[in-house]
Motif scaffolding. Structure first.
Motif, short mmCIF file in Angstrom:
data_model
loop_
_atom_site.label_atom_id
_atom_site.label_comp_id
_atom_site.label_asym_id
_atom_site.label_seq_id
_atom_site.Cartn_x
_atom_site.Cartn_y
_atom_site.Cartn_z
N SER A 28 29.71 -46.25 -8.58
CA SER A 28 28.85 -47.07 -7.71
C SER A 28 29.63 -48.06 -6.86
O SER A 28 29.10 -48.61 -5.89
N ASP A 29 30.91 -48.31 -7.19
CA ASP A 29 31.72 -49.22 -6.39
C ASP A 29 32.22 -48.58 -5.10
O ASP A 29 32.72 -49.29 -4.21
N LEU A 30 32.12 -47.27 -4.99
CA LEU A 30 32.59 -46.58 -3.79
C LEU A 30 31.65 -46.83 -2.62
O LEU A 30 30.44 -46.96 -2.79
N LYS A 31 32.22 -46.90 -1.43
CA LYS A 31 31.44 -47.09 -0.21
C LYS A 31 31.22 -45.72 0.44
O LYS A 31 32.15 -45.17 1.04
N VAL A 32 30.02 -45.21 0.29
CA VAL A 32 29.69 -43.90 0.85
C VAL A 32 28.39 -44.05 1.64
O VAL A 32 27.42 -44.64 1.14
N SER A 33 28.37 -43.50 2.85
CA SER A 33 27.18 -43.58 3.70
C SER A 33 26.82 -42.19 4.19
O SER A 33 27.69 -41.31 4.30
N PRO A 34 25.54 -41.97 4.53
CA PRO A 34 25.17 -40.68 5.12
C PRO A 34 26.00 -40.40 6.37
O PRO A 34 26.23 -41.29 7.19
N GLY A 35 26.46 -39.16 6.50
CA GLY A 35 27.31 -38.77 7.61
C GLY A 35 28.78 -38.78 7.29
O GLY A 35 29.58 -38.16 8.00
N ASP A 36 29.19 -39.48 6.22
CA ASP A 36 30.60 -39.50 5.84
C ASP A 36 31.05 -38.11 5.40
O ASP A 36 30.30 -37.37 4.76
#
Length: 346
Positions: free
Chosen positions: A315-323
């Motif tokens: 959950s600490d990872l920065k992931v966004s739609p489109g990545d």
């Protein structure tokens, strides 16, 4: 010894084949869960064991004695139903002792068994109440206590927790498993809820279209599914699947990447659980579509080579739609399936 043996049991309703040649042995004092979707035949099988249905072919044995020709009352079985079946006009004491009264046991023996099982189920303070004064969870405890008071060789349970709310269901799972272990009773438990099955069972029999497709411990069913159906049914979210082409010497092309696998020369399916993926510099290229923060982890639904693919990430990872992500499977958690037979390939 309440060993249950189901031998070549089949059941047909008119032109519909509900069960196909079921063979299963359940050990003495084992907690067996029959798990599957609605219509898979699990309740039909339970009712045949109980004597509420008659099999078309096959035999049912308990403790070395064939019992499928006996009426339900003579099989040494008690059953807990989904709707509890607690009598509203009787007190808790009278409900628990109902079957014992039918057996015409002495009053002191009825009292002993009722009080003992009520204590086991933590409802001894409710013995003088009527069912209308009880919560759903308390009525469920009464139903289980009534079954245990019969001191059966076998207890059968047909989705007994499905009417409870999520928190109470979780509490009852742990309590029920402990009580049954203490009572030294062989148990068969029917459910469509895989969390119940995984948390309670000594072994799980996964049923699909009237057949048992795998009977194994919960961890084996989860880690080493014997068929593609099991892999796709067990787990939330279930396993991911991608087509795999052999390139020789145990090397496989999966979504443009080369992975090690079985030394075979025919197409297979690559399978991996979402939690067995990690972000890496090398692996499967995935484009994130949906990112769901779920507390301790992120559930990322992505597209890999045109196929929807899910990964459970920190959950600490920065992931966004489109990545665009590079996802590496844990090598020893990869499973392979034959696309024609759907059986696991070792």
């Amino acid at each position: 010894m309440a060993v249950i043996e189901i031998k070549n049991v089949a059941k047909r309703f008119g032109s519909y084949q509900a069960l196909h040649d079921i063979n299963l042995t359940i050990d003495d004092q084992e907690f067996m869960v029959l798990l599957g979707a609605s219509g898979c035949g699990k309740s039909t099988l339970l009712r045949i064991i109980a004597g509420l249905e008659t099999q078309t072919t096959g035999e049912v044995w308990i403790g070395g004695r064939r019992i499928d020709h006996l009426p339900p009352k003579d099989r040494g079985i008690a059953m807990v139903f989904q709707n509890y079946a607690v009598f509203p006009h009787l007190t808790v004491f009278e409900n628990i002792g109902f079957g014992l009264r039918m057996q015409k046991l002495p009053n002191d023996e009825v009292k002993r068994r009722v009080e003992r099982t009520a204590e086991l189920m933590h409802i001894e303070q409710l013995l003088s109440r009527y069912s209308g004064e009880l919560s759903g969870g308390q009525r469920q405890r009464v139903a289980v206590a009534r079954a245990l008071a019969m001191e059966p060789d076998v207890i059968l349970m047909d989705e007994p927790l499905s009417n409870l709310d999520a928190l109470l269901r979780m509490e009852m799972r742990a309590e029920l498993k402990g009580v049954l272990a203490e009572s030294n009773t062989t148990a068969i438990y029917v459910t469509h809820d895989q969390v119940e099955a995984m948390s309670m069972a000594d072994r799980i029999s996964v049923m699909h279209e009237g057949r048992i497709v795998q009977a194994a411990s919960p961890i084996e069913v989860y880690r080493d599914p014997a068929e593609r159906f099991v892999a796709g049914f067990i787990g939330n979210p279930p396993m991911n699947f991608l087509p795999a082409e052999p390139t020789g010497a145990g090397q496989w092309r999966v979504a443009g990447q080369t992975l090690k696998g079985p030394d075979l020369n025919r197409p297979l399916e690559f399978a991996i659980r979402p939690e067995d993926m990690t972000l890496s510099d090398a692996g499967l290229k995935a484009k994130a579509k949906v990112v769901e923060p779920l507390g301790a982890h992120l559930l990322v639904t992505a597209e890999v080579d045109g196929t929807l693919f899910r990964a459970v990430l920190d959950s600490d990872l920065k992931v966004s739609p489109g990545d665009v992500l590079t996802l590496a499977p844990t090598p020893d958690r990869i499973r392979w399936f034959d696309p024609k037979s759907h059986h696991a390939v070792q």
